[in-house]
Design a protein around this motif. Structure first.
Motif, PDB file in Angstrom:
ATOM      1  N   LEU A 167       0.840  -1.204   0.000  1.00 41.82           N
ATOM      2  CA  LEU A 167       0.000   0.000   0.000  1.00 41.82           C
ATOM      3  C   LEU A 167       0.873   1.251   0.000  1.00 41.82           C
ATOM      4  N   ILE A 168       1.904   1.270   0.867  1.00 38.84           N
ATOM      5  CA  ILE A 168       2.766   2.457   0.978  1.00 38.84           C
ATOM      6  C   ILE A 168       3.512   2.703  -0.326  1.00 38.84           C
ATOM      7  N   VAL A 169       4.098   1.650  -0.918  1.00 37.33           N
ATOM      8  CA  VAL A 169       4.853   1.786  -2.177  1.00 37.33           C
ATOM      9  C   VAL A 169       3.933   2.232  -3.318  1.00 37.33           C
ATOM     10  N   THR A 170       2.735   1.598  -3.405  1.00 36.14           N
ATOM     11  CA  THR A 170       1.759   1.963  -4.450  1.00 36.14           C
ATOM     12  C   THR A 170       1.337   3.420  -4.301  1.00 36.14           C
ATOM     13  N   GLY A 171       1.041   3.807  -3.046  1.00 35.31           N
ATOM     14  CA  GLY A 171       0.596   5.184  -2.777  1.00 35.31           C
ATOM     15  C   GLY A 171       1.639   6.218  -3.139  1.00 35.31           C
ATOM     16  N   PHE A 172       2.878   6.003  -2.738  1.00 35.33           N
ATOM     17  CA  PHE A 172       3.943   6.968  -3.060  1.00 35.33           C
ATOM     18  C   PHE A 172       4.223   6.994  -4.563  1.00 35.33           C
ATOM     19  N   GLY A 173       4.036   5.839  -5.222  1.00 37.31           N
ATOM     20  CA  GLY A 173       4.164   5.805  -6.687  1.00 37.31           C
ATOM     21  C   GLY A 173       3.106   6.672  -7.342  1.00 37.31           C
ATOM     22  N   MET A 174       1.874   6.607  -6.811  1.00 39.05           N
ATOM     23  CA  MET A 174       0.765   7.410  -7.348  1.00 39.05           C
ATOM     24  C   MET A 174       1.017   8.900  -7.124  1.00 39.05           C
ATOM     25  N   ILE A 175       1.604   9.247  -5.969  1.00 36.92           N
ATOM     26  CA  ILE A 175       1.924  10.653  -5.678  1.00 36.92           C
ATOM     27  C   ILE A 175       3.013  11.135  -6.637  1.00 36.92           C
ATOM     28  N   ALA A 176       4.067  10.288  -6.805  1.00 40.57           N
ATOM     29  CA  ALA A 176       5.209  10.658  -7.663  1.00 40.57           C
ATOM     30  C   ALA A 176       4.780  10.887  -9.111  1.00 40.57           C
ATOM     31  N   PHE A 177       3.815  10.102  -9.590  1.00 44.10           N
ATOM     32  CA  PHE A 177       3.381  10.213 -10.987  1.00 44.10           C
ATOM     33  C   PHE A 177       2.170  11.145 -11.156  1.00 44.10           C
ATOM     34  N   GLY A 178       1.796  11.857 -10.077  1.00 43.12           N
ATOM     35  CA  GLY A 178       0.709  12.834 -10.152  1.00 43.12           C
ATOM     36  C   GLY A 178      -0.631  12.218 -10.502  1.00 43.12           C
ATOM     37  N   PHE A 179      -0.961  11.104  -9.862  1.00 42.28           N
ATOM     38  CA  PHE A 179      -2.215  10.389 -10.150  1.00 42.28           C
ATOM     39  C   PHE A 179      -3.427  11.299  -9.952  1.00 42.28           C
ATOM     40  N   GLN A 180      -4.399  11.186 -10.856  1.00 43.25           N
ATOM     41  CA  GLN A 180      -5.653  11.941 -10.738  1.00 43.25           C
ATOM     42  C   GLN A 180      -6.806  10.948 -10.672  1.00 43.25           C
ATOM     43  N   SER A 181      -7.650  11.079  -9.630  1.00 42.14           N
ATOM     44  CA  SER A 181      -8.771  10.162  -9.432  1.00 42.14           C
ATOM     45  C   SER A 181      -9.914  10.509 -10.384  1.00 42.14           C
ATOM     46  N   PRO A 182     -10.878   9.588 -10.599  1.00 42.56           N
ATOM     47  CA  PRO A 182     -12.032   9.872 -11.472  1.00 42.56           C
ATOM     48  C   PRO A 182     -12.815  11.109 -11.048  1.00 42.56           C
ATOM     49  N   SER A 183     -12.733  11.455  -9.736  1.00 40.47           N
ATOM     50  CA  SER A 183     -13.460  12.637  -9.242  1.00 40.47           C
ATOM     51  C   SER A 183     -12.680  13.929  -9.496  1.00 40.47           C
ATOM     52  N   GLY A 184     -11.463  13.791 -10.058  1.00 37.03           N
ATOM     53  CA  GLY A 184     -10.678  14.980 -10.421  1.00 37.03           C
ATOM     54  C   GLY A 184      -9.660  15.406  -9.387  1.00 37.03           C
ATOM     55  N   HIS A 185      -9.489  14.662  -8.303  1.00 38.93           N
ATOM     56  CA  HIS A 185      -8.534  15.017  -7.248  1.00 38.93           C
ATOM     57  C   HIS A 185      -7.152  14.435  -7.549  1.00 38.93           C
ATOM     58  N   HIS A 186      -6.138  15.280  -7.371  1.00 39.14           N
ATOM     59  CA  HIS A 186      -4.760  14.845  -7.595  1.00 39.14           C
ATOM     60  C   HIS A 186      -4.167  14.283  -6.302  1.00 39.14           C
ATOM     61  N   ALA A 187      -3.343  13.231  -6.435  1.00 43.33           N
ATOM     62  CA  ALA A 187      -2.622  12.682  -5.281  1.00 43.33           C
ATOM     63  C   ALA A 187      -1.479  13.633  -4.943  1.00 43.33           C
ATOM     64  N   ALA A 188      -1.511  14.206  -3.730  1.00 45.70           N
ATOM     65  CA  ALA A 188      -0.471  15.155  -3.320  1.00 45.70           C
ATOM     66  C   ALA A 188      -0.413  15.221  -1.794  1.00 45.70           C
ATOM     67  N   LEU A 189       0.786  15.448  -1.264  1.00 45.18           N
ATOM     68  CA  LEU A 189       0.949  15.568   0.193  1.00 45.18           C
ATOM     69  C   LEU A 189       0.131  16.735   0.744  1.00 45.18           C
ATOM     70  N   ALA A 190      -0.104  17.741  -0.109  1.00 46.98           N
ATOM     71  CA  ALA A 190      -0.871  18.921   0.317  1.00 46.98           C
ATOM     72  C   ALA A 190      -2.296  18.570   0.739  1.00 46.98           C
ATOM     73  N   ASN A 191      -2.806  17.397   0.305  1.00 44.40           N
ATOM     74  CA  ASN A 191      -4.152  16.962   0.725  1.00 44.40           C
ATOM     75  C   ASN A 191      -4.266  16.808   2.243  1.00 44.40           C
ATOM     76  N   LEU A 192      -3.105  16.673   2.912  1.00 46.03           N
ATOM     77  CA  LEU A 192      -3.104  16.504   4.371  1.00 46.03           C
ATOM     78  C   LEU A 192      -3.492  17.799   5.093  1.00 46.03           C
ATOM     79  N   TRP A 193      -3.230  18.936   4.496  1.00 41.46           N
ATOM     80  CA  TRP A 193      -3.526  20.202   5.185  1.00 41.46           C
ATOM     81  C   TRP A 193      -4.384  21.184   4.377  1.00 41.46           C
ATOM     82  N   ASN A 194      -4.668  20.874   3.107  1.00 36.94           N
ATOM     83  CA  ASN A 194      -5.416  21.806   2.256  1.00 36.94           C
ATOM     84  C   ASN A 194      -6.907  21.894   2.561  1.00 36.94           C
ATOM     85  N   ASP A 195      -7.460  20.853   3.189  1.00 39.62           N
ATOM     86  CA  ASP A 195      -8.917  20.819   3.408  1.00 39.62           C
ATOM     87  C   ASP A 195      -9.244  20.908   4.893  1.00 39.62           C
TER      88      ASP A 195
END
Length: 467
Positions: A167-195
């Protein structure tokens, strides 16, 4: 062959460092991380990271206190022994029987969980069939030798570790490659404090996270019940305990960081496993089946730990005359077989009873809260025994090679923290019910202890008269 050879009179030190390390890891990673983390994230948001860190730090000090006590006298087989020695027979009686009941309650929840996970693949299967099969299988394996328990826990824990690292390796891979979910949200560390920042649900949400998170840590003290069956405890016990902070940071904090960076915390579904959701987003269609397998092995691991530890508690209680002497009898494989059988009968009876409760969700909340309350009682007794040890045996502390950092001061800090968690449990109606029910167990124990004392006095009275 003599009777002494057929039935050993002591437990064997058959658990290696490899077994002990994985037992300690397995104890620190509960099923709650896989299935309950969605609910804790929805309650507390990113502040749940602090919740797990705080609980982990407090329990690390409890484990260090337990480690110093067990190594101060290698005749101590578990915390029953040092509780009895340092606080008196009442403490050993209350600690041992409460810990036994803790694991029976926890294992009942695990067995029912196993039945529901099995229905994922076999929806038409009657739920009691996998429950009974699991208990009978674990009983049969535990009766063979303690090394079998060690091997089972080794592989069960390894499956959990692989799943979390994946899970950790997959997740960091998704962050590194700028993954975007079907709902339009980008994987980013900023999600921890932006909302809403670190505490988006306020102090109330932060506090609510403690109620569920504490249960995820039950079993962390399991390494203390293996002391009598651990090879070279002076070397292996400290290694297992010292690795607890690394495990908490890696398995809890990093896993939750990854989940909340890939999926903003508000989008995490409380009723679904965030592990499944992340693997599904990563395009792994078999994610639900894979995580169901991991959670199934996690629940089986916990039930296996429950069967092991309850039998060792009954063995220790019988050794101290707190339970029928039959529980101290060992099989040819140096296993307390009568204790194993008795615990499994109680486990099956409890599991069958839960099926008659109309609302299983309510039953699970009551069971898990009751378990957390009773585990906190055991953890508190370990700390109180440590303070008594510092007062009564200062010479042993002075020569100890594994001193608890912070000593008595940290014992008080941890005790205040447990009192704070108990107060938090009064804030919600469902957890308050279980908290109010817990004194019933202690009343039953008090009656049992008084009855045992009177029975012992009645047996010794005729001997005194003859003398």
């Amino acid at each position: 062959m003599s009777s002494a050879q057929e039935h050993p009179d002591h437990l064997r030190r058959s658990l290696s460092n490899r077994h002990l390390q994985l037992i300690a890891i397995g104890g620190a990673i509960g099923t709650g991380l896989f299935m309950g983390s969605g609910k804790t994230i929805s309650l507390a948001g990113p502040s749940i990271l602090l919740v797990y860190l705080i609980i982990g730090v407090m329990l690390f000090f409890v484990m260090r206190a337990m480690g110093e006590l067990l190594l101060s006298n290698l005749e101590y087989k578990s915390f029953i022994d040092f509780s009895t020695d340092l606080l008196g027979p009442w403490a050993g009686f209350f600690c041992g029987w409460t810990y036994w009941f803790c694991w029976i309650v926890t294992a009942i929840a695990d067995v029912i969980a196993i039945a529901s996970y099995a229905q994922f693949w076999f929806p038409g299967l009657m739920p009691w069939i996998p429950a009974v099969f699991c208990v009978l299988l674990l009983l049969a394996l535990n009766l063979t030798a303690v090394r079998v328990f060690g091997e089972l826990e080794f592989w069960f824990a390894l499956i959990k570790i692989v799943a979390i690292i994946a899970l950790i390796v997959t997740g960091f891979g998704m962050i590194a490659f700028g993954f975007q979910s079907p709902s339009g949200h980008h994987a980013a560390l900023a999600n921890l404090w932006n909302d809403g920042g670190l505490f988006p649900t306020g102090v109330g949400g932060f506090f609510a996270g403690f109620q569920i998170a504490v249960f995820a840590f039950v079993g962390i003290e399991l390494v203390g019940t293996t002391a009598a069956e651990t090879a070279d405890p002076t070397r292996n016990l400290p290694k297992a305990i010292n690795s607890i902070p690394i495990r908490i940071i890696l398995f809890y904090v990093l896993a939750l960081v990854v989940i909340m960076t890939v999926t903003p915390w508000r989008l995490v579904q409380p009723g679904r496993s965030p592990f499944v959701e992340l693997f599904m987003l990563a395009g792994i269609p078999a994610a639900a089946s894979l995580i169901n397998f991991v959670v199934l092995t996690s629940a089986t691991s916990s039930a296996n730990s429950g069967i092991f530890s309850t039998s060792r508690m009954l063995y220790g209680l019988a050794e101290e005359s707190h339970a029928p002497r039959g529980f101290a009898r060992l099989s040819r494989a140096a296993v307390p077989s009568y204790g194993l059988l008795f615990s499994c009968v109680c486990l099956l009876a409890g599991a069958m009873l839960v099926y008659v409760v109309p609302n299983l969700v309510t039953a699970f909340t009551l069971v898990t809260t009751l378990s957390a309350v009773l585990f906190m009682f055991v953890w508190s007794l370990i700390l109180i025994a440590y303070m008594a040890y510092r007062r009564k045996r200062p010479h042993l502390h002075a020569t100890s090679s594994y001193k608890m950092p912070g000593g008595v001061v940290m014992c008080w800090v941890c005790l205040v923290f447990f009192a704070f968690v108990l107060w938090l449990l009064t804030l919600q109606a469902d957890t308050r019910q279980a908290l109010l029910a817990s004194p019933v167990w202690f009343v039953v124990l008090a009656i049992g202890y008084v009855w045992k004392g009177r029975r012992a006095a009645a047996v010794t009275a005729p001997v005194r008269e003859e003398g």
